[in-house]
Design a protein around this motif. Structure first.
Motif, short mmCIF file in Angstrom:
data_model
loop_
_atom_site.label_atom_id
_atom_site.label_comp_id
_atom_site.label_asym_id
_atom_site.label_seq_id
_atom_site.Cartn_x
_atom_site.Cartn_y
_atom_site.Cartn_z
N LEU A 531 0.91 -1.28 -0.08
CA LEU A 531 0.09 0.05 -0.12
C LEU A 531 0.92 1.24 0.04
O LEU A 531 0.25 2.28 -0.60
N ARG A 532 2.27 1.11 0.44
CA ARG A 532 2.96 2.37 0.23
C ARG A 532 3.25 2.77 -1.15
O ARG A 532 3.44 3.90 -1.58
N ALA A 533 3.42 1.66 -2.02
CA ALA A 533 3.51 1.72 -3.43
C ALA A 533 2.39 2.59 -3.93
O ALA A 533 2.43 3.22 -4.88
N VAL A 534 1.26 1.95 -3.43
CA VAL A 534 -0.17 2.49 -4.13
C VAL A 534 -0.05 4.04 -3.69
O VAL A 534 -0.45 5.03 -4.37
N GLU A 535 0.28 4.29 -2.44
CA GLU A 535 0.51 5.70 -1.88
C GLU A 535 1.30 6.80 -2.77
O GLU A 535 1.08 7.81 -2.96
N GLN A 536 2.39 6.12 -3.18
CA GLN A 536 3.57 7.02 -4.16
C GLN A 536 2.84 6.78 -5.43
O GLN A 536 3.64 7.40 -6.32
N GLY A 537 1.77 6.26 -5.99
CA GLY A 537 1.47 6.04 -7.21
C GLY A 537 1.91 4.92 -8.14
O GLY A 537 1.87 5.24 -9.40
N LEU A 538 2.77 4.24 -7.60
CA LEU A 538 3.46 3.16 -8.34
C LEU A 538 2.67 2.24 -8.84
O LEU A 538 2.91 1.70 -9.87
N ILE A 539 1.55 1.72 -8.01
CA ILE A 539 0.77 0.71 -8.59
C ILE A 539 -0.77 0.96 -8.02
O ILE A 539 -0.88 1.76 -7.19
N GLY A 540 -1.61 0.34 -8.70
CA GLY A 540 -3.08 0.85 -8.53
C GLY A 540 -3.51 2.10 -8.33
O GLY A 540 -2.95 3.03 -8.94
N MET A 541 -4.65 2.35 -7.75
CA MET A 541 -4.89 3.79 -7.76
C MET A 541 -6.18 3.87 -6.56
O MET A 541 -6.54 2.57 -6.11
N PHE A 542 -6.53 4.95 -6.26
CA PHE A 542 -7.28 4.93 -5.07
C PHE A 542 -8.25 6.44 -5.14
O PHE A 542 -7.66 7.20 -5.83
N GLN A 543 -9.27 6.49 -4.55
CA GLN A 543 -10.03 7.76 -4.63
C GLN A 543 -10.85 8.07 -3.20
O GLN A 543 -11.34 7.03 -2.60
N ASN A 544 -10.59 9.04 -2.76
CA ASN A 544 -11.12 9.43 -1.41
C ASN A 544 -10.97 8.57 -0.16
O ASN A 544 -11.85 8.31 0.59
#
Length: 1310
Positions: A531-544
């Motif tokens: 999830l840290r890679a998600v936070e850095q925009g390296l994998i996946g994506m998120f919204q709100n």
């Protein structure tokens, strides 16, 4: 001599929690360091500031120091969304007490609103909470202003993060910040679940008896179970602090007896979600059986069970778990896993002793003095969030697992699209459900579910495996919960997984709505998601979503539901279930019962058994009493000036109800309890040595030596007071010590000693001695709190209202004023106010810091009617409510986020406030949070305020005549004549008019309106038609007339139908046409001539078919409409006086016989159901637009006697409406005799006048002749020399004499 105790009420009195004052700094070593307000951010280097992104060179986070202009004057990020943040590394853990923000220097960039996060490690962030919500701070509105916020509670952290939520509309985000606080240091000990710290007492006896305890510590853990401290004694005493399901349980036993009749075990639970890996503080204070249990600044006081005061422990107490020497009775409980700091036990700093190796730590494998970083990476979801993660595509195996916690019973956990179908994992009614839909060849749908009550806020794990031919669902790793089902077809994964929500358009949308809560330990294809890679925009994506944070809030801890109400919650709010508590409202705050029998019976309830709650919303529960209206006497209440039948109530005495009984007796006017001692050779009070054989114990466990029928301080029975005892040598019948049966009985009436709780009888050990005791129920009457009233002409003041999160106010009032402030209490910005804003509007307004809120209740009738009205107002965390007379109500829900504490500092003003319009009238039974304020007592010492209810109208209201309403004024009273046919100061002046030939007055009711029903209270301005019944079933027509001409139409009331009412004169006749009859129903009042020039008064009233007629002061005559007649006077339209001029079909008899030439004479006092058409025509007012007059209408007193002639006596005055039994002539012979008598009276009057003039001349001559002889005494007023006459001299001497003259004139009119 043996003593036998007869226990009537054996309950120990309540102790107020008391503790010794410990002047020790226990929670922080900084409390001796003075003020904690250093600037923590400004001294830091550039590298201590980091941001989510940087807009450009010169906009770096290191330039974001308050009032600095370096670089571009502050920090600004690249993107403008809610994922941006500015972080400050304070270098070490610091105590933070305030924060401040500023916009970027000389720019249009600033932050309007933001949130504050903090952490020890830069991970697992925690939002700042206030008033039960994630708090939003107000920022800046320009680039240079500084906005500082003092934190409601200080925090301890190394990292502080500012998260902008709103920013400048003209520019971008911009921040310069400062953090205020001071250094923080504390010894930290890490517990691995194996090691336990054993602290041995220094006493050589190996056994310690503690009367007081003071224990404090802080802990941090991600485990929901574990023992924090434990100590036991050989006598069964123990103290234990343990985590159970992430809640903290304190168990104490100060001792139980060997027979088990006294159980000392006491367990109290506090807190929730304590496995969040954040620091929590605990403070335990004990003095004897009184304990204060404080968790994170929320204190829960309680009293231990049993009757022992000391805690008897063995030689040690352990922290972190159970020692190896623990007793088998302790059970197998988990040791604590996590960190503790600041452990202090009765003044000994345990953590310092551990570091100095002064305690036993041999059970630790590796003792460390630091707290390891959390390995979890939580994700926080709201209703519009989702997290997208990649997985393996084109695989025939689907494997996904996660941990979650939530309060919502439903929500989407996982959604993924297959190559041909979908898989959905969600919560439904607290269960995990899996829905698999494969569309290969044909639709194949598979549903499985497992678990229950998974929305309890605890962490729960879900693991789903779907292979080629089966699917398996496991909850919380429990193999017993595993559900397995066959899949008849092959699954092919799609490779993309959505967690928490799915908002893309699809042919198969999710069945569940978005998830609200936290997730962690997310695995896809058996791999932990980075999830840290998600936070850095390296994998996946998120919204709100909020990454590395779980901001779940338990809104039911502490429980805001009062009086035992059960709390239920969702993600956004909580609700209280009040069933079975005896209370109601959003937080179970308000009692459903009345506070006394007086109040019950004044509401019209039948005598008998009732529940009453003597302290209303206070802590005492309701009790069952018997309310009775007895004939035992009547009493006069000085504050109401009315006679009231006493209200008696009785109740049985039970253990646990003593405080309820005290609450009832303290508010009663009178209480009594019958007590009787029937004896044979058993003495009662007098003994040979003077000490009484028997006594009784009352309130506060006080011993009393008097008996029923006697009083305090008098050691006698009733016969001793009345001097009729069996033996003149004794003061009680039983003290004669005779073999015959005797009795001493009577009433105990000193209510401050009641009720009887215990009796001690001593003369019991002799042969032949017998006795029987009888203690009757406690009976009280009256309620001085219910009738506690005052009349304000100034104001009263009391201490400030105490009701930070909930408060209720109730009172009764009556007034004739149209406005006024009942009460007000002020703070810096907060306030609370209840006022009468208009004749029918009550307002309840307050401000707790979120902006003013006002509730209003409008009554359909006027409130200035001089009657008692009840106002109830309540504000709590959920809503604010205002009710009037128990029927009219307004409610306003509290905002979802905002301030909740009402902070007031001024005195509570009753009856007025600074700069506001004071209240003029009476108030009584004013209760704040169930406590009655003694208005009468305060009124006695307050100038301008009177105890009781004694307004001007109570004394002078009777002077308002003819239906006029007395209206209170600050300096007196006035009479409101607007709804009468009279005017003048006392509503005694007739409003009449002389009608010339052809004159008529027409009054048109407004469209869709008519006269109010007869007897209805007027509710409109003077003379106006009121919205009410247009189809009348009852009406009352009243008027007076005098004329010498007939025939004529006096009054005609028309309608939009053919219904009408007419009063005509030839012989006086009333005509009713209501439909159903071929001819109008007619009533001839008298066949003699009424056009005799004399005044006559007519009253016609109808209710349904019954018609009542009264002419002048003759007895009322009753008539009945035929059965065929209708009873509705439909669509009343117009009132005609004197003549009819109407379009449409009119009764031809009226036109032909009565309408020409019209009425000639005088009409006055004309009213129809309170509508006065003639007054509206002759007096200016709102009703003038409704009335028209044709011809010559001259205002006239219609024969009222002038002031220079003595008014007729009531027995002979035909205009006196309240005369009874007067006889009037109605034939010509009697009239002739009256004329003869009248002539004789005139002659006699002339002779009397001549005699009076002669006597006056004689007196004048005598005084003139002797005015210079001798001296004489005079009572003439000073100032006669300069006055023109004797009356003027009196006025010069006494300026108030003009009022006397005016009052005389007023009395003359009356």
């Amino acid at each position: 001599m043996s003593l036998f105790r007869f226990l009537i009420l054996a309950c120990r009195s309540r102790y107020r929690t008391q503790f010794h004052s410990y002047l020790l700094c226990l929670l922080s070593p900084l409390c001796r360091a003075g003020k904690c307000e250093d600037s923590l951010a400004t001294p830091l280097p550039y590298s201590s500031f980091t941001g989510s992104s940087v807009y450009a060179t010169g906009y770096g986070a290191g330039y974001a120091k308050l009032n600095r202009r370096g670089g571009s004057g502050g920090w600004s990020p690249v993107d403008a969304d809610r994922y941006q943040w500015l972080q400050v590394d304070l270098g070490s853990r610091k105590k933070v007490v305030a924060v401040a923000t500023q916009g970027r220097y000389s720019s249009a960039d600033w932050t309007r609103r933001y949130r504050l996060l903090y952490s020890d490690t830069g991970k697992n962030w925690r939002p700042f909470l206030q008033d039960g919500n994630i708090w939003t701070f107000e920022g800046n509105s320009d680039s240079e202003g500084v906005t500082r916020h003092e934190l409601l509670r200080s925090i301890v952290a190394r990292y502080v993060r500012f998260v902008p939520l709103q920013w400048s509309k003209e520019g971008r985000m911009g921040l310069r910040v400062e953090v205020y606080g001071c250094s923080y240091w504390s010894d930290v000990v890490s517990f691995d679940g194996q090691g336990v710290i054993s602290y041995r007492f220094s006493s050589k006896t190996k056994k310690i008896k503690f009367l007081t305890d003071l224990i404090s510590l802080k802990f941090r853990t991600s485990a929901g179970h574990g023992v924090l401290l434990h100590g036991e004694g050989q006598q069964g005493d123990y103290i234990s602090l343990e985590l159970q399901r992430a809640r903290l349980v304190l168990s104490i036993n100060l001792g139980s007896n060997q027979y088990g009749s006294i159980q000392g075990h006491t367990a109290v639970t506090s807190g929730s979600l304590l496995d969040d890996d954040h620091w929590h503080s605990v403070l335990i204070q004990r003095y004897r059986r009184n304990v204060n249990f404080t968790l994170d600044q929320h204190t829960q006081p309680f009293r231990t069970n049993g009757e022992f005061d000391h805690l008897d422990l063995d030689y040690e107490i352990s922290f972190g778990g159970l020692p190896a020497s623990n007793k088998p009775s302790s059970g197998g409980r988990d040791n604590f896993v996590g960190c503790m700091e600041g452990i202090v036990y009765n003044g000994d700093n345990i953590t310092s002793l551990i570091r100095r190796k002064k305690v036993d730590t041999s059970s630790f494998r590796n003792l460390t003095f630091s707290c390891s970083e959390s390995r979890s990476f939580p994700v926080f979801f709201n209703s519009s969030s989702f997290l997208q993660l990649p997985g393996q595509g084109d695989s025939d195996t689907l494997s996904v697992s996660l941990s979650f916690r939530t309060w919502n019973p439903s929500g989407l956990l996982v959604y993924t699209a297959l190559a041909d179908g979908v898989v959905e994992v969600g919560l439904a009614d607290g269960k995990v459900t899996v829905y698999i839909n494969v569309t290969q060849r044909k639709n194949t749908r598979i549903d499985i579910s497992s678990g229950s009550n998974l929305n309890d806020g605890q962490w729960h794990t879900v693991h789903l495996n779907a292979l080629e031919n089966y699917a398996m669902l496991t909850i919380d790793g429990d193999e017993a919960s595993t559900v397995r089902t066959a899949i008849p077809i092959q699954i092919t994964t799609g490779g993309t997984y959505y967690f928490g929500g799915y908002f893309l358009r699809t042919n198969t949308p999710p069945l569940q709505r978005s998830f609200q809560g936290c997730m962690q330990m997310i695995h896809v294809d058996d791999q932990l998601a980075d999830l840290r890679a998600v936070e850095q925009g390296l994998i996946g994506m998120f919204q709100n979503v909020s990454l590395d944070m779980c901001a779940i809030i338990d809104r039911c801890v502490p429980n805001q539901c009062e009086h035992g109400g059960r709390c239920s919650q969702t993600w956004d709010s909580f609700s209280c279930i009040c069933n079975g508590t005896g209370y109601r409202g959003a937080t179970c705050h308000t009692s459903v019962y009345q506070q006394s029998c007086e109040e019950v019976l004044h509401l019209g309830r039948a005598p008998g058994g009732h529940w009453v709650d003597p302290d209303g919303s206070g802590p005492l529960q309701a009790l069952r009493v018997s309310c009775d209206l007895t004939g035992r006497g009547t009493g006069t209440h000085a504050h109401t000036h009315t006679h009231t039948t006493f209200v008696y109530f009785t109740f049985s005495q039970r253990c646990g109800s003593s405080y309820k009984v005290y609450a009832v007796t303290s508010g009663a006017d009178y209480c009594e309890q019958h007590i009787a001692y029937t004896c044979r050779m058993s003495r009662l009070l007098n003994s040979p040595d003077g000490e009484p054989y028997t006594w009784w114990v009352g309130r506060a466990n006080e011993k009393h030596l008097y008996w029923g029928g006697s009083g305090p301080g008098i050691q006698k029975c009733a016969c001793g007071i009345e001097r009729n005892c069996t033996s003149a040598k004794h003061q009680c019948n039983c003290d004669a010590d005779q073999r015959q049966w005797r009795e001493d009985a009577g009433l105990l009436v000193y209510k401050d000693h009641l009720p009887v709780s215990q009796l001690v009888v001593g003369d019991t050990g002799r042969a032949g001695s017998e006795a029987k005791l009888t203690v009757g129920p406690l009976r009280c009457r009256g309620d001085r709190e219910y009738w506690n009233a005052h009349t304000p002409a100034s104001y009263l003041h009391f201490p400030s209202l105490k009701g930070e999160t909930s408060a209720d106010i109730s009172f009764y009032f009556k007034t004739s004023s149209t406005y006024g402030v009942f009460l007000e209490n002020l703070g810096t910005t907060d306030f609370i106010r209840i006022e009468l804003k208009a004749t029918s509007v009550i307002s309840f307004s307050f401000d707790v810091g979120n902006g003013g809120v006002e509730l209003t209740v409008r009554s359909p009738s006027r409130l200035d009617d001089g009657r008692w009205h009840r106002v109830e107002a309540e504000r709590n965390l959920k809503e604010a409510v205002l009710s009037l007379d128990g029927r009219y109500r307004d409610a306003r829900a509290a905002p979802a986020q905002g301030h909740i504490r009402l902070e007031l500092f001024s005195q509570l003003y009753i009856g007025a406030s600074g700069g506001q319009r004071g209240f003029l009238g009476c108030m009584r039974a004013l209760r704040l949070n169930g406590v009655t304020l003694d208005l009468e007592e305060r009124a006695r010492v307050t100038p301008g305020v009177k105890p009781g209810c004694q307004g001007h109208c109570n004394h002078f209201g009777v002077h308002c005549r003819n239906g006029g309403v007395c209206v209170e004024q600050y300096d007196g009273y006035s009479c409101d004549c607007s709804h009468t046919a009279y005017d003048g100061r006392l509503c005694t002046n007739d409003v009449g008019g002389y009608f010339e030939s052809g004159t008529l007055v027409r009054y048109d009711f407004p469209s869709e309106a008519g006269p109010p029903a007869s007897g209805a209270a007027p509710r409109g301005p003077q003379g106006t038609a009121l919205l009410g019944e247009t189809n009348l079933t009852r009406e009352e027509l009243v008027f007076s007339f005098s004329t010498s001409n007939a025939p004529a139409i006096l009054v005609y009331v028309s309608s939009k139908t053919q219904d009408y009412l007419a009063v005509v004169l030839r012989t006086l006749q009333v005509r009713y046409s209501l439909g159903g009859l071929t001819e109008p129903y007619t009533i001839d009042l008298d066949h003699r001539n009424m056009a005799n020039g004399q005044p006559h008064h007519v009253n016609v009233s109808r209710e349904q078919r019954s018609i009542h007629l009264q002419l002048d002061h003759y007895p009322v005559t009753t008539y009945t409409l035929p059965d065929a007649s209708d009873t509705h006077f439909n669509l009343v339209k117009t009132i005609f006086l004197g003549k009819v001029f109407e379009t449409g079909e009119i009764d031809p008899v009226l036109i032909d016989r009565y309408n020409t030439p019209g009425f000639v004479g005088c009409l006055s006092r004309v009213t129809l159901n309170g509508v006065a058409p003639l007054k509206a025509a002759l007096r200016p007012g709102p009703a003038a637009a409704l009335v028209t007059a044709h011809g010559i209408l001259v205002p006239s007193n219609c024969g009222a006697q002038p002031l220079t002639i003595s008014p007729l006596g009531a027995a002979h005055d035909p205009w006196q409406m309240d005369t009874a039994g007067a006889v009037f002539p109605y034939n010509n012979e009697m009239i002739s005799r009256e004329k003869l008598d009248h002539n004789s009276a005139v002659i006699g009057g002339i002779v009397a006048v001549v005699i009076c003039l002669a006597l006056g001349v004689l007196v004048f001559l005598v005084r003139h002749m002797f005015r210079h002889k001798g001296s004489y005494h005079t009572n003439e007023a000073k100032g006669a020399e300069s006055a023109d006459c004797a009356d003027a001299a009196i006025i010069v001497n006494d300026p108030a004499f003009t009022e006397t003259i005016e009052e005389s004139k007023k009395e003359w009119f009356i």
